[in-house]
Design an enzyme around this catalytic site. Structure first.
Site, PDB file in Angstrom:
ATOM      1  N   SER A  99       0.800  -1.227   0.000  1.00  0.00           N
ATOM      2  CA  SER A  99       0.000   0.000   0.000  1.00  0.00           C
ATOM      3  C   SER A  99       0.830   1.273   0.000  1.00  0.00           C
ATOM      4  O   SER A  99       0.312   2.343  -0.321  1.00  0.00           O
ATOM      5  CB  SER A  99      -0.937   0.012   1.212  1.00  0.00           C
ATOM      6  OG  SER A  99      -0.205  -0.160   2.417  1.00  0.00           O
ATOM      7  N   ASP A 143      -2.670   8.139   8.096  1.00  0.00           N
ATOM      8  CA  ASP A 143      -3.634   7.313   8.804  1.00  0.00           C
ATOM      9  C   ASP A 143      -2.882   6.387   9.763  1.00  0.00           C
ATOM     10  O   ASP A 143      -1.708   6.624  10.053  1.00  0.00           O
ATOM     11  CB  ASP A 143      -4.528   6.536   7.826  1.00  0.00           C
ATOM     12  CG  ASP A 143      -3.748   5.568   6.938  1.00  0.00           C
ATOM     13  OD1 ASP A 143      -2.570   5.288   7.240  1.00  0.00           O
ATOM     14  OD2 ASP A 143      -4.314   5.082   5.941  1.00  0.00           O
ATOM     15  N   HIS A 189      -0.025   4.634   7.260  1.00  0.00           N
ATOM     16  CA  HIS A 189       0.687   5.207   6.111  1.00  0.00           C
ATOM     17  C   HIS A 189       1.179   6.636   6.341  1.00  0.00           C
ATOM     18  O   HIS A 189       0.536   7.411   7.057  1.00  0.00           O
ATOM     19  CB  HIS A 189      -0.229   5.183   4.880  1.00  0.00           C
ATOM     20  CG  HIS A 189      -0.770   3.822   4.582  1.00  0.00           C
ATOM     21  ND1 HIS A 189      -2.030   3.424   4.965  1.00  0.00           N
ATOM     22  CD2 HIS A 189      -0.202   2.766   3.956  1.00  0.00           C
ATOM     23  CE1 HIS A 189      -2.225   2.170   4.582  1.00  0.00           C
ATOM     24  NE2 HIS A 189      -1.132   1.748   3.973  1.00  0.00           N
TER      25      HIS A 189
END
Length: 352
Positions: A37, A317, A320
Site C-alpha cells: 500500500s 492514517d 501510512h
C-alpha cells in the site's frame, strides 16, 4: 493573415521546446513498481472483495484532482514522487489498464497492492491483495507484450535501462509476529522469487527496506502507558532489513549484470519521528485521519475526522505516511548520501 501565421508558428515552436525539455528530463525509459500500500496507485480498486482500499474520502484530499484514487495517502505517494524525479508520468496501475497492450506500458506499470506481502498467504486479515509472486507474474505478461511490439533486442535494451522498484515486507512482519508457520521461514529469502524479473530484462533495482513499523500509530496505541513505539516490531524490521541486505549482496555476486540501490527507510523515518521539527513536522505520533486514541483506533473512513494541516503530520492514517513524508523519503532515495541509500542512490543508479 501574417499575424495568424506568426502566432501558429510561435505555438508550434513553443510546443517543440516543451517536448524537447520533457525528453531531456526523462532519465529512464520506464519504471515498474512492485509492492504494497505504500506504493499502490489503484490496483486494489479493481479487487472485488478486498477491504484494503482507499478509493473513498478522505484519501486524496490533497491529490491534484482532490479525489480519492486508491492511494493510501492524503495526496501523492512514493511511486508518484519517484516517477517525477526521473521525468515520467506515474506508472499506471496494471489492473486499471485495458486493453493490456504493450503501448499502454511503454513508460512502466505498477503492480503494487495494498495488503500485499512477499508470502502468498500474508493477506489473511485483509482478505485479498496481489502477493509479490503474482505481481511478478503480471510483469512477465507485460514483458511478453513488449517483445511482440519491440522485438526481443529492443525490449531488452529498454528494460535494461528502466527502474524496477520493490517496496514490500511490512505486511509480512505484521503477519509474522502472530504466525508460527511464517516464523519457520526466512522472509527476505522470498525476494529471490522477484529475481525472475532478471530473466525478463530487469537490471536496475530499487529496494526499500522496512521502516520502523513499531512507531506507526496502529502500533503505538498498543502501548497503553505512554504510546511509545512497539520495540518488538521494530526489532523484527531491523532483523528483516539485515537479512535483505545480506541477500542483495549475495545476488549481486551471482548476477553481476544487476545494479541496485537499497534505501534505509528505517533509519531516516525513525530520525524524522524522533526529530519531527527538523523536517518541518509538528506531530509524529498521531495519525492525521482517523478516530480514537492517536486517531488510530478507527481507520481513515468517510466518518473519520482529519487534521486541517496535513503538512504538520508524519502519518496520514494509522499505517501510512503523509504526502509530505513520502516526498522527503523519495528525496533521500534519489539524491541521498550512503547513510540512507547504498551502494548508490537512484540518481547514480540511473547513470550506471
Amino acid at each position: 493573415m501574417g499575424n495568424k501565421a506568426f502566432f501558429l508558428s510561435f505555438l508550434i515552436g513553443f510546443a517543440l521546446i516543451l517536448s524537447l525539455e520533457f525528453a531531456s528530463a526523462q532519465m529512464v525509459p520506464a519504471i515498474f513498481v512492485f509492492g504494497d500500500s505504500l506504493v499502490d496507485v489503484g490496483n486494489n480498486n479493481k479487487l472485488p472483495v478486498s477491504v484494503a482500499k482507499a478509493n473513498f474520502p478522505h484519501n486524496g484530499i490533497d491529490f491534484p484532482t482532490k479525489k480519492a484514487t486508491g492511494r493510501f495517502s492524503n495526496g501523492k505517494n512514493a511511486a508518484d514522487f519517484l516517477a517525477q524525479k526521473v521525468g515520467l508520468p506515474t506508472s499506471p496501475a496494471y489492473l486499471s489498464v485495458s486493453p493490456k497492450s504493450a503501448s499502454a506500458f511503454m513508460t512502466g506499470a505498477s503492480f503494487a497492492s495494498g495488503g500485499a506481502g512477499i508470502f502468498n498467504g500474508t493477506d489473511r486479515t485483509l482478505g485479498q491483495s496481489i502477493p509479490l509472486t503474482k505481481q511478478v507474474g503480471y510483469y512477465e505478461s507485460v514483458y511478453d507484450n513488449l517483445i511482440q511490439q519491440q522485438g526481443l533486442s529492443g525490449a531488452q535494451k529498454s528494460l535494461s535501462k528502466s527502474l524496477f522498484a520493490i517496496v514490500i515486507g511490512s505486511n509480512d512482519i505484521f503477519d509474522y509476529s502472530g504466525s508460527s508457520d511464517l516464523q519457520k521461514q526466512s522472509t527476505p529469502q522470498q525476494y529471490v522469487d522477484s529475481m525472475r524479473l532478471y530473466a525478463s530484462g530487469a537490471r536496475k533495482f530499487v529496494f526499500a527496506g522496512i521502516g520502523p513499523i513499531g512507531c506507526i500509530p496502529s502500533q503505538r496505541i498498543k502501548n497503553q502507558t505512554d504510546h511509545g513505539c512497539n520495540e518488538g516490531s521494530n526489532l523484527m524490521a531491523v532483523s528483516y532489513n539485515k537479512g535483505l541486505n545480506s541477500m542483495l549482496r549475495e545476488l549481486k555476486s551471482n548476477l553481476t549484470a544487476i545494479s541496485y540501490s537499497y534505501f534505509d527507510t528505517y533509519t531516516l523515518l525513525l530520525n524524522i519521528i524522533q526529530n519531527p521539527a527538523t523536517y518541518g513536522f509538528a506531530e509524529a505520533e498521531a495519525a492525521c485521519c482517523g478516530r480514537g486514541k492517536l486517531n488510530a483506533q478507527i481507520p481513515c473512513l468517510p466518518v473519520a475526522k482529519y487534521c486541517s494541516s496535513r503538512r504538520d503530520h508524519v502519518f496520514w492514517d494509522l499505517y501510512h505516511p503523509t504526502e509530505a513524508t513520502a516526498a522527503i523519503l523519495v528525496d533521500a532515495i534519489f539524491d541521498g548520501p550512503k547513510q540512507y541509500a547504498f551502494p548508490m542512490n537512484v540518481r547514480q543508479l540511473v547513470a550506471v
